[in-house]
Scaffold this active site. Structure first.
Site, short mmCIF file in Angstrom:
data_model
loop_
_atom_site.label_atom_id
_atom_site.label_comp_id
_atom_site.label_asym_id
_atom_site.label_seq_id
_atom_site.Cartn_x
_atom_site.Cartn_y
_atom_site.Cartn_z
N GLU A 428 0.81 -1.22 0.00
CA GLU A 428 0.00 0.00 0.00
C GLU A 428 0.85 1.27 0.00
OE1 GLU A 428 -2.85 -0.26 3.17
OE2 GLU A 428 -3.68 -2.15 2.45
N GLU A 504 -4.09 -9.13 0.39
CA GLU A 504 -4.56 -8.82 1.74
C GLU A 504 -6.07 -8.77 1.69
OE1 GLU A 504 -2.20 -5.88 3.79
OE2 GLU A 504 -3.99 -5.08 4.79
#
Length: 812
Positions: A428, A504
């Protein structure tokens, strides 16, 4: 004859001594002195550290607390959580005092005629390493393993060398609890001048089949001149038998590694179901003299990622049933312990988990070795930041200078491990949305391809629109998406790889034993008690319930499976209670809580993932005083398709899994069950309608005594082995009292000691290392440690108003 035998024995012993003298490695575990705070002159030989604390390494100095709202209090907007306005964040790094300077000092001996290297498996953080008052090396990233040659700094006689390490954790340097200190092992390695350097071999298996496999070993040698080099390597099977051997002579070709090729007939292939391991034992001769012996452990297996079809291990299609884990070990903090890791992996294995993502940093080498041995595939990930900041004092400060060095260390350290099936280059990262972000990603991916061309590269991406439009996702070997499951189809259609990985997933939140009414899907649900419901229907704004990810894996070949956020609760990131919500200080994402106790969600995953075991689990508990005559929904997690619910003998009918909603595919639910004290029974049926399993829970009476359930019956007498003991407060019939929160005290005698305890309550401020802890919904965990002498360890557990419990564990 007798004299001749003695002579031959002496020759043999000298030969063994000579061989072992080529390379010697030891752990620097004991004899350390520690000081928290700055210490002027602490690097010098003459510094007086006698008043410092004596500690054993690995050591995490911050885990002892106390917890405090003001520890690393942050006023930030968490961009990866889609926040645009700053707010007060409490407990974001666990509420523990990890910020500050720590010094460590110890002494060691080393042969001054040999090469001496120190290896640090991880030092948190910004490590300055001094030997005899001189700085030997600096390594800023606290999660990376690094090594430094300290030969030139040794005393002339090699005796009583002083090793000093200065570490510093800066404020706002992490998004979770990072730990503090020398939290991983420190190694001292001595070798001859010509030797295999640290992580100096690379093994690949270019051809893998059932009849034979080819094995290629590339061995780097340091300090070789024009001498003739001989490398003699034996390949040993899992049972220690020699299955291949090569003896090659030559000269190092312009600094290139020494290459040997082998054929292993009828190889035993590594997989999560069959984690078999081979060894390559290499002897290095220089002009006929043995100078080094180096062992490389490896596995034989093949991996393929096929567009539209998915992932294949040894030619067989499979989906990743994985979890993400942070590195802390709950009440033990960041200090690495092999038995604690093994305990975690044992729980995950029983759940049906077959893969681990090291979120979001390099792992401890012990974890990777255990994944080799126990059968877990791994995605190893190095960074949570690149060149653009998430935290004011995060890794972005070092990225440009250090990223390649950190990557190379990681790749060299772990590329021989069969459990590693892919590399991730980041999580991220804000860089994913910058116009030039793909160039940074390519830079990191190219390093992976250069150092290890055998595995693909992914990245955990959460900004789907950005990465689909700017070329970032298209450039990666494997596009990995964090959440956003509703956009998988779009990504699959648009991207050239025709594969999508759930790097994720889920971020469902729950507190063990806590249930909220009504039981319904909710994003960012918050309550006055700062807990989340274990009906497993609550999640964060960016995420979803587990059932959606199960469906993605089941419905599409091109989805590669998932890595759930997270396997275990961890210290810090207490979403959704992270904004001015003290005392919350640990996550609720875990399938298993901070005390290593499975939540209800564990059995939902087990019912889908563990195809070899029977699962039948009922929730919630059945103590609902004050709700008599009201609805208390009953959920059942089972691998069977149908079940029937009975409350005090009254049938509430059968439920069968179906496609009416995504929840109905994987859960059996009776939303209108009526609470009355007594007995809840569930009977499970197979596809033919045959009753196959039965489970009963009962309303618990008055708390009566403490029940102790150890995870293991014996410990090694090594001073490090741990036993996890589940503590249950039960009524006179042994039924768990699911609302009991009383204080429990521990006392250990005999061949061991008390180590820590935890209860899984994200709001509890009890200190882990003190021999007492409040129960959380009737349960908690005590951790005891065996000593270095054999005998019996006795754990006594007591609490006011109920009968105490006692168990003995053999230390042998």
């Amino acid at each position: 004859m007798h004299i001749r035998k003695l002579f031959l024995l002496a020759v043999l012993l000298c030969s063994i001594c000579h061989l072992s003298a080529q390379r010697h490695e030891q752990l620097l575990e004991t004899g350390w002195k520690f000081h928290k705070g700055e210490a002027s002159g602490a690097a010098s030989i003459a510094f007086d550290d006698t008043k410092w604390e004596s500690v054993r390494v690995p050591h995490d100095w911050a885990i002892f607390g106390p917890f405090d709202r003001n520890d690393d209090l942050q006023n930030v907007a968490i961009t990866q959580n889609l926040e645009t306005q700053a707010s007060i964040k409490t407990g974001r790094t666990g509420g523990l005092p990890y910020v500050g300077v720590g010094w460590y000092r110890t002494h060691f001996d080393a042969d001054p005629e040999k090469k001496t290297t120190l290896i640090f498996d991880g030092a948190m953080s910004e490590a300055h390493v001094y030997v005899n008052g001189q700085e030997a090396c600096f390594w800023p990233y606290g999660y990376n393993s690094f090594h430094c040659d300290v030969t030139e700094f040794l005393h002339k006689d090699g005796k009583d060398n002083v090793l000093a390490v200065r570490l510093e954790n800066r404020p706002q340097s992490s998004r979770w609890y990072p730990g503090a200190g020398l939290y991983r092992n420190v190694h001292l390695v001595t070798t001859e001048k010509v030797h295999v350097p640290i992580w100096g071999t690379q093994i690949t298996t270019p051809h893998v089949a059932t009849d034979y496999a080819s094995v290629c070993l590339r061995t780097t040698l340091n300090n070789v001149g024009k001498e003739k080099i001989t490398v003699e390597t034996d390949i040993l099977s899992p049972d220690g038998q020699k299955v291949a051997s090569k003896k090659n002579e030559g000269h190092i070709n312009h600094g290139q590694p020494f290459t040997q090729n082998f054929i292993v007939e009828k190889p035993q292939l590594w997989s999560p179901e069959t984690p078999v391991l081979y060894q390559a034992v290499s002897k290095i001769y220089v002009d006929g003299k043995l100078t080094d012996t180096y062992t490389t452990r490896f596995g034989i297996r093949s991996i393929e990622f096929v567009a539209d079809k998915g992932f294949f291990l040894n030619g067989k299609h499979r989906k990743f049933q994985g979890v993400c884990n942070h590195h802390d070990l709950g009440p033990l903090g960041a200090a690495i312990n092999v038995s604690a890791l093994r305990h975690q992996l044992t729980l995950l294995k029983d759940m049906g988990c077959d893969a681990i993502r090291t979120a979001h940093n390099m792992p401890a080498p012990e974890l990777v070795s255990l994944c080799d041995e126990m059968g877990f595939m791994m995605m190893i990930e190095p960074f949570d930041e690149w060149d653009i900041a998430k935290c004011d004092n995060g890794y972005h400060r070092y990225f440009n200078e250090w990223a390649e060095k950190d990557m190379v260390n990681m790749l060299h350290q772990y590329r021989n491990h069969p459990c590693v099936v892919m590399w991730s280059i980041g999580n991220e990262v804000p860089t994913q949305c910058s116009a030039e972000g793909y160039k940074v990603a390519k830079f990191l991916q190219d390093i992976c391809h250069r150092e290890d061309p055998t595995r693909p590269v992914t990245c955990g991406m959460d900004q789907v629109s950005c990465v689909l439009n700017n070329g970032f996702a298209a450039m990666l070997d494997i596009p990995g998406f964090n959440y956003r499951a509703h956009r998988y189809e779009e990504a699959y259609q648009q991207l050239p790889q025709n594969l999508v990985l759930g790097s994720e997933t889920s971020s469902t939140v729950s507190s063990r034993g806590v249930y909220k009414f009504p039981a319904e899907r909710k994003a960012d649900a918050k309550y006055d008690d700062h807990q989340s419901s274990s009906y497993d229907l609550e999640y964060c704004s960016w995420s979803n319930i587990p059932d959606i990810d199960f469906a993605q894996a089941d419905d599409h070949n091109w989805t590669l499976g998932q890595f759930v956020w997270t396997g275990f609760d961890y210290l810090g990131e207490p979403s959704p209670y992270d904004t001015n919500a003290w005392p919350n200080h640990s996550s609720m994402f875990g399938i298993i809580d901070l005390a290593s106790l499975p939540k209800d969600r564990y059995y939902l995953y087990r019912s889908v993932w563990n195809k070899q075991a029977e699962t039948l689990h009922i929730l919630p508990h059945w103590n609902w005083e004050g709700r008599e005559g009201q609805e208390v929904p009953v959920f059942v997690y089972t691998n069977y398709p149908t079940a029937e619910l009975f409350i005090n003998g009254k049938s509430y009918g059968k439920q069968t899994k179906n496609n009416q909603t995504v929840e109905n595919r994987y859960r059996l639910m009776w939303p209108h069950a009526i609470y009355e004290p007594g007995e809840v029974k569930v009977v499970a049926y197979d596809e033919a309608g045959t009753a196959k399993a039965e489970k009963t829970i009962r309303t618990a009476g008055k708390p009566h005594h403490i029940e102790l359930v150890p995870a293991q019956q014996s410990l090694k007498a090594d001073g490090k082995d741990l036993a996890y003991v589940t503590v249950r407060i039960v009524d006179k019939d042994g039924n768990l009292c699911p609302t009991d929160m009383r204080l429990v005290k521990f006392h250990v005698t005999g061949a061991g000691s008390y180590k820590a305890s935890a209860n899984g309550d994200p709001t509890c401020l009890d200190l882990f290392h003190l021999p007492q802890m409040h129960a959380f919904n009737g349960m908690l965990t005590a951790i005891v440690q065996g000593g270095e002498e054999k005998g019996l360890l006795e754990l006594q557990v007591s609490a006011k108003g109920i009968k105490a419990g006692k168990i003995q564990i053999e230390v042998k």
